[in-house]
Design a protein around this motif. Sequence first.
Motif, PDB file in Angstrom:
ATOM      1  N   ILE A  19       0.853  -1.180   0.000  1.00 14.97           N
ATOM      2  CA  ILE A  19       0.000   0.000   0.000  1.00 14.97           C
ATOM      3  C   ILE A  19       0.893   1.235   0.000  1.00 14.97           C
ATOM      4  CG2 ILE A  19      -1.748   1.277   1.272  1.00 14.97           C
ATOM      5  CD1 ILE A  19      -2.830  -1.206   0.045  1.00 14.97           C
ATOM      6  N   THR A  26      -9.997   6.471  -3.240  1.00 12.80           N
ATOM      7  CA  THR A  26      -9.509   5.387  -2.393  1.00 12.80           C
ATOM      8  C   THR A  26     -10.580   4.948  -1.395  1.00 12.80           C
ATOM      9  OG1 THR A  26      -7.680   4.684  -0.990  1.00 12.80           O
ATOM     10  CG2 THR A  26      -8.539   6.889  -0.633  1.00 12.80           C
ATOM     11  N   TYR A  74      -6.693  -0.851  -6.596  1.00 12.51           N
ATOM     12  CA  TYR A  74      -6.154  -1.847  -5.679  1.00 12.51           C
ATOM     13  C   TYR A  74      -7.057  -3.081  -5.579  1.00 12.51           C
ATOM     14  CZ  TYR A  74      -2.717   1.584  -4.434  1.00 12.51           C
ATOM     15  OH  TYR A  74      -1.680   2.461  -4.485  1.00 12.51           O
TER      16      TYR A  74
END
Length: 361
Positions: free
Chosen positions: A62, A70, A98
Amino acid sequence: MPNGELDRLQAVHRFLNLEIDKDKNLQEIVELASELCETPIALITLIDKGVPYFKFKTEAVIKQEMEIDTFCMHLDKHDQLVIVSDVLFDHRFANNAYVTGKPYIRFYAGIPLTTHDGHKLGSLCVMDTLPKRLSEAQKHLLKILSKRIVQIMEFEFSLYILKKQYIQARDAEVKLRSFFESGGSCHLLIGKDLGVITFNKNMSDFIERIYQIKLHTGIKVNQVLSGMGLNHFVDECKMALEGTPISYEREIAYPNETIWWHITFDPGYNEDNEIIGISFNAYDITERKLHEQQIISQNDSLKKIAHIQSHELRRPVASILGFMELFKLNDYQASCEELKMMEISTKELDQTIRNIVNFTD
């Protein structure tokens, strides 16, 4: 910019620019959240003008540079814990970089970090690369940890102001008191002669409840404590006066109650960097400790159940299946001896199942 958002940003900057002495404590909280929730990733973030700053984390993949979309940005409209068991089925997260790319996040749980005056600084969150759910104990523990994070940050800021202004001017005590009284912990400033300089209401109430003594400025430590408790306290004060900060967790049994404390002894310096006293601080962490013990107990039970399933359960099941194959070969005819042996295996299986049920109660 709305006044509320301006106030929030000022609060965030206050903590972003603060050199927190308790970095180790906050990092331990992140690691504890990761361990107790059984997730490889845990983060403490502060959000400044839409940009998240990761102050503490457990996962190197991360990075600091994340877009405005996010995960933690979605907590802005929530006051409580947000859990997404599988982010692929949530439109807010499904297209996140992600999720679609490394580390391929699938599970997310986050809770806002809210100050005592209602400002949301950021979040505490845990993530996993597999879908999952949290138990009620794990959810409750995340809430406790988020409050603990805010307590540490608010207290660090309060103590920073307290130490600076108290040394610079004694007449600033009224202003400092508002910071010193923040949170639910016990705080005490002690001089080099081990006399009390000042204290907050929580400390005064605690001493009166436990020792039936009213604290006042100038009272000596040995007028409150005695025996081994006094000896330990004096030894730790001496170490702090020599410049060594002390921090530990300890369970202490009092006449009518038992409390788990997180205790610190910090040297107090003047503007010439000379040690002039000690800052003693005690946080009641009993609730967190009890839930940690509950999680450990549950994990122990699960390990015992797994052992029973992998060892004790297979034997009677295999025996019963073997007898059934034998009966089939004999056109479902069985001798009295074979039936007795099957009865023994059945009773063994029943007892093993009862043992599993007992572990889950």
